[in-house]
Design an enzyme around this catalytic site. Structure first.
Site, PDB file in Angstrom:
ATOM      1  N   TYR A 207      -5.416 -11.645  -7.031  1.00 35.23           N
ATOM      2  CA  TYR A 207      -6.766 -11.242  -7.461  1.00 35.23           C
ATOM      3  C   TYR A 207      -7.597 -12.517  -7.571  1.00 35.23           C
ATOM      4  O   TYR A 207      -7.293 -13.385  -8.394  1.00 35.23           O
ATOM      5  CB  TYR A 207      -6.737 -10.588  -8.842  1.00 35.23           C
ATOM      6  CG  TYR A 207      -6.127  -9.214  -8.920  1.00 35.23           C
ATOM      7  CD1 TYR A 207      -4.750  -9.036  -8.848  1.00 35.23           C
ATOM      8  CD2 TYR A 207      -6.934  -8.087  -9.104  1.00 35.23           C
ATOM      9  CE1 TYR A 207      -4.189  -7.781  -8.947  1.00 35.23           C
ATOM     10  CE2 TYR A 207      -6.374  -6.826  -9.216  1.00 35.23           C
ATOM     11  CZ  TYR A 207      -4.997  -6.677  -9.132  1.00 35.23           C
ATOM     12  OH  TYR A 207      -4.434  -5.435  -9.252  1.00 35.23           O
TER      13      TYR A 207
ATOM     14  N   ASN B 289       0.830  -1.207   0.000  1.00 33.15           N
ATOM     15  CA  ASN B 289       0.000   0.000   0.000  1.00 33.15           C
ATOM     16  C   ASN B 289       0.873   1.270   0.000  1.00 33.15           C
ATOM     17  O   ASN B 289       2.060   1.200  -0.304  1.00 33.15           O
ATOM     18  CB  ASN B 289      -1.015  -0.018   1.142  1.00 33.15           C
ATOM     19  CG  ASN B 289      -2.342   0.596   0.707  1.00 33.15           C
ATOM     20  OD1 ASN B 289      -2.384   1.726   0.224  1.00 33.15           O
ATOM     21  ND2 ASN B 289      -3.416  -0.156   0.857  1.00 33.15           N
ATOM     22  N   ARG B 290       0.297   2.390   0.372  1.00 36.18           N
ATOM     23  CA  ARG B 290       0.963   3.673   0.102  1.00 36.18           C
ATOM     24  C   ARG B 290       1.630   4.287   1.333  1.00 36.18           C
ATOM     25  O   ARG B 290       1.113   4.175   2.445  1.00 36.18           O
ATOM     26  CB  ARG B 290      -0.063   4.668  -0.458  1.00 36.18           C
ATOM     27  CG  ARG B 290      -0.526   4.263  -1.841  1.00 36.18           C
ATOM     28  CD  ARG B 290      -1.646   5.117  -2.376  1.00 36.18           C
ATOM     29  NE  ARG B 290      -1.948   4.731  -3.763  1.00 36.18           N
ATOM     30  CZ  ARG B 290      -2.694   3.670  -4.095  1.00 36.18           C
ATOM     31  NH1 ARG B 290      -3.254   2.920  -3.171  1.00 36.18           N
ATOM     32  NH2 ARG B 290      -2.882   3.361  -5.369  1.00 36.18           N
TER      33      ARG B 290
ATOM     34  N   ASP C  42     -11.628   0.361  -2.725  1.00 39.95           N
ATOM     35  CA  ASP C  42     -10.170   0.313  -2.615  1.00 39.95           C
ATOM     36  C   ASP C  42      -9.840   0.887  -1.236  1.00 39.95           C
ATOM     37  O   ASP C  42      -9.228   1.936  -1.117  1.00 39.95           O
ATOM     38  CB  ASP C  42      -9.535   1.138  -3.754  1.00 39.95           C
ATOM     39  CG  ASP C  42      -8.041   0.881  -3.894  1.00 39.95           C
ATOM     40  OD1 ASP C  42      -7.500   0.072  -3.111  1.00 39.95           O
ATOM     41  OD2 ASP C  42      -7.421   1.492  -4.784  1.00 39.95           O
TER      42      ASP C  42
ATOM     43  N   GLU D 171      -6.204  -7.902   1.009  1.00 40.70           N
ATOM     44  CA  GLU D 171      -4.780  -7.828   1.353  1.00 40.70           C
ATOM     45  C   GLU D 171      -4.622  -7.525   2.844  1.00 40.70           C
ATOM     46  O   GLU D 171      -4.715  -6.365   3.248  1.00 40.70           O
ATOM     47  CB  GLU D 171      -4.117  -6.707   0.548  1.00 40.70           C
ATOM     48  CG  GLU D 171      -4.311  -6.791  -0.939  1.00 40.70           C
ATOM     49  CD  GLU D 171      -4.180  -5.428  -1.605  1.00 40.70           C
ATOM     50  OE1 GLU D 171      -3.117  -4.791  -1.474  1.00 40.70           O
ATOM     51  OE2 GLU D 171      -5.151  -4.970  -2.232  1.00 40.70           O
TER      52      GLU D 171
ATOM     53  N   HIS E  44      -0.977 -10.162  -2.729  1.00 39.54           N
ATOM     54  CA  HIS E  44      -1.814  -9.301  -3.570  1.00 39.54           C
ATOM     55  C   HIS E  44      -2.484 -10.090  -4.695  1.00 39.54           C
ATOM     56  O   HIS E  44      -2.568  -9.613  -5.830  1.00 39.54           O
ATOM     57  CB  HIS E  44      -0.939  -8.178  -4.139  1.00 39.54           C
ATOM     58  CG  HIS E  44      -1.699  -6.999  -4.660  1.00 39.54           C
ATOM     59  ND1 HIS E  44      -2.453  -7.046  -5.809  1.00 39.54           N
ATOM     60  CD2 HIS E  44      -1.828  -5.751  -4.185  1.00 39.54           C
ATOM     61  CE1 HIS E  44      -2.998  -5.857  -6.021  1.00 39.54           C
ATOM     62  NE2 HIS E  44      -2.641  -5.049  -5.054  1.00 39.54           N
TER      63      HIS E  44
ATOM     64  N   GLN F  38      -7.054  -4.629   3.110  1.00 33.05           N
ATOM     65  CA  GLN F  38      -7.451  -3.785   1.988  1.00 33.05           C
ATOM     66  C   GLN F  38      -8.396  -4.580   1.098  1.00 33.05           C
ATOM     67  O   GLN F  38      -8.064  -5.691   0.667  1.00 33.05           O
ATOM     68  CB  GLN F  38      -6.216  -3.371   1.169  1.00 33.05           C
ATOM     69  CG  GLN F  38      -6.489  -2.399   0.035  1.00 33.05           C
ATOM     70  CD  GLN F  38      -6.521  -0.935   0.504  1.00 33.05           C
ATOM     71  OE1 GLN F  38      -6.214  -0.631   1.668  1.00 33.05           O
ATOM     72  NE2 GLN F  38      -6.890  -0.038  -0.388  1.00 33.05           N
TER      73      GLN F  38
ATOM     74  N   HIS G  46       3.522  -0.179  -2.708  1.00 35.97           N
ATOM     75  CA  HIS G  46       3.864  -1.607  -2.815  1.00 35.97           C
ATOM     76  C   HIS G  46       5.365  -1.864  -2.976  1.00 35.97           C
ATOM     77  O   HIS G  46       5.790  -2.679  -3.797  1.00 35.97           O
ATOM     78  CB  HIS G  46       3.117  -2.236  -3.996  1.00 35.97           C
ATOM     79  CG  HIS G  46       1.620  -2.320  -3.822  1.00 35.97           C
ATOM     80  ND1 HIS G  46       1.006  -2.381  -2.604  1.00 35.97           N
ATOM     81  CD2 HIS G  46       0.608  -2.349  -4.745  1.00 35.97           C
ATOM     82  CE1 HIS G  46      -0.310  -2.459  -2.772  1.00 35.97           C
ATOM     83  NE2 HIS G  46      -0.574  -2.433  -4.059  1.00 35.97           N
TER      84      HIS G  46
HETATM   85  C1  GAL Z   1      -3.989  -2.206  -4.514  1.00 40.81           C
HETATM   86  C2  GAL Z   1      -4.208  -0.761  -4.186  1.00 40.81           C
HETATM   87  C3  GAL Z   1      -4.746  -0.075  -5.417  1.00 40.81           C
HETATM   88  C4  GAL Z   1      -3.820  -0.266  -6.594  1.00 40.81           C
HETATM   89  C5  GAL Z   1      -3.542  -1.752  -6.771  1.00 40.81           C
HETATM   90  C6  GAL Z   1      -2.529  -2.045  -7.853  1.00 40.81           C
HETATM   91  O1  GAL Z   1      -3.454  -2.862  -3.416  1.00 40.81           O
HETATM   92  O2  GAL Z   1      -5.095  -0.660  -3.111  1.00 40.81           O
HETATM   93  O3  GAL Z   1      -4.937   1.297  -5.170  1.00 40.81           O
HETATM   94  O4  GAL Z   1      -2.637   0.426  -6.377  1.00 40.81           O
HETATM   95  O5  GAL Z   1      -3.068  -2.314  -5.579  1.00 40.81           O
HETATM   96  O6  GAL Z   1      -2.993  -1.675  -9.096  1.00 40.81           O
END
Ligand code: GAL
Length: 382
Positions: free
Chosen positions: A219, A117-118, A282, A347, A217, A320, A143
């Site tokens: 999907y 995350n950020r 998100d 996440e 991470h 997340q 990330h």
């Molecule tokens: C997620 C994040 C999103 C985006 C994504 C990657 O973990 O919350 O904002 O950055 O990863 O595309």
């Protein structure tokens, strides 16, 4: 020319080293019949990324559930689970070749580090020293930076203990990598169990105070990508979430989900209220306001058509929930286009931007401390 991963091994067997391993006793006696119940099979293939070797381990259990793990990136590249009719299909977004994961800006199947995350403006201070991290999301750090853990070559080993089979990956991040202080020794152990659970166990230690937030991470799409995830039913066991600004940095508030489209305490189809959330979900959900090592059931996702469900357990303060809002259809794998909402991420993590938000549970790791983070995905049908 890029070769699809499987083709590469069919066409170039010299490159492939395949080991079939099983935990069962091979003696033809009664004990074998008993232990056959506990068989985990392992297949190991070698591949190449940028001229360097990587291994892909595939573990399969007695129900046919299987997971493929790449030592390049510490990635989960396939996760196949049965539906209600026993069809075993891959339920994660992935690429056809491991080499493509070197250009994985959506973080498909990724192990994310050092900080998932950020971190706002890529800056934080520890003990009076300010650190500037690489910025790769506008002005923010995302990330792990320019070459995150999802693009590193991890050391790898197979560990067998009784009937359990684990794949342990390790990576040592040098002091200063992407701007982070401290040499960080990290390991991630994957285990597939016979009850269709995938266990992830992260450990780390540092030689200088630093910040750390490792996660997975992947999907998920329980329909096996036959439809997008808006019809999946989601339940998240959280009373609060962390609202964020337009650049996705939390405001530092812990806001109640009550009366908002973020309330998933009872199951809701993801698509029911997604239109009320700018950009799609998100957001970080508050599972715990303080750090502790309790493993908590954080979320359950169900896809009625296939019957598949996934329960998420983890020990982190937050999770997340991300609905693949930035997937833009550029990627097509085996004829399936990865468009917006084709996959969802859950996440488990410390909250975004914790190093700059003193009221959030801390992401700090000191020398002499052992970082541990456990994530468990359990699959079933109903
Ligand atoms: C997620 C994040 C999103 C985006 C994504 C990657 O973990 O919350 O904002 O950055 O990863 O595309």
């Amino acid at each position: 020319m890029k070769h699809p991963f499987y083709t590469k091994f069919l066409l170039a067997p010299a490159l492939a080293s395949i080991l079939l391993f099983s935990c069962k006793s091979r003696k033809n006696n009664e004990k074998e019949i008993e232990t056959t119940e506990h068989k985990i099979e392992v297949e190991i293939k070698e591949t190449e990324v940028n001229g360097k070797r990587a291994n892909v381990y595939t573990l399969s259990n007695q129900h046919g559930m299987r997971v493929s793990l790449s030592s390049f990136g510490g990635l989960i590249t396939e996760l196949a689970v049965p539906d209600k009719d026993g069809n075993i299909e891959n339920i994660v977004l992935h690429y056809e070749s491991i080499a493509e994961y070197d250009n994985n800006d959506s973080y498909l199947g990724a192990t994310v580090g050092r900080y998932a995350n950020r971190i706002a403006n890529g800056k934080f201070s520890l003990d009076g020293t300010e650190y500037q991290l690489a910025t790769n999301d506008g002005k923010h750090h995302l990330h792990g930076g320019l070459i995150g853990f999802h693009r590193k070559f991890w050391d790898h080993e197979l560990i067998t203990e009784g009937t359990s089979v684990k794949v342990k990956m390790s990576y040592v991040s040098p002091d200063g990598e992407e701007g982070y202080p401290g040499t960080l020794s990290t390991s991630l152990t994957f285990e597939l169990t016979q009850d269709n659970t995938l266990l992830l166990d992260f450990e780390a230690s540092t030689d200088k105070p630093t910040v750390l937030n490792l996660t997975h991470h992947g999907y998920f799409n329980l329909s096996a990508m036959n439809e997008d995830i808006r019809g999946h039913e989601m339940q998240i066991f959280a009373d609060k979430y962390t609202p964020a600004d337009e650049t996705l940095i939390p405001t530092s508030e812990l806001a109640p989900v009550d009366g908002t489209p973020f309330d998933f305490r009872q199951p809701f189809a993801i698509g029911d209220r997604i239109g009320d959330v700018t950009g799609g979900y998100d957001h970080n959900y508050v599972i715990k306001e303080q750090h502790d090592d309790r493993l908590i059931k954080m979320a359950v996702v169900h896809h009625a058509g296939s019957g598949r469900y996934m329960e998420l357990y983890a020990d982190s303060p937050g999770v997340q929930f991300y609905t693949g809002n930035f997937l833009d259809g550029r990627q097509t794998t085996r004829g399936i286009q990865y468009s917006k909402h084709m996959g969802l991420c859950l996440e488990p993590q410390v909250f975004p931007n914790s190093p700059n938000t003193p009221s959030f549970p801390s992401a700090r790791l000191n020398p002499g401390e052992n970082y541990r983070h456990r994530i468990q995905y359990h699959f079933g049908v109903r």
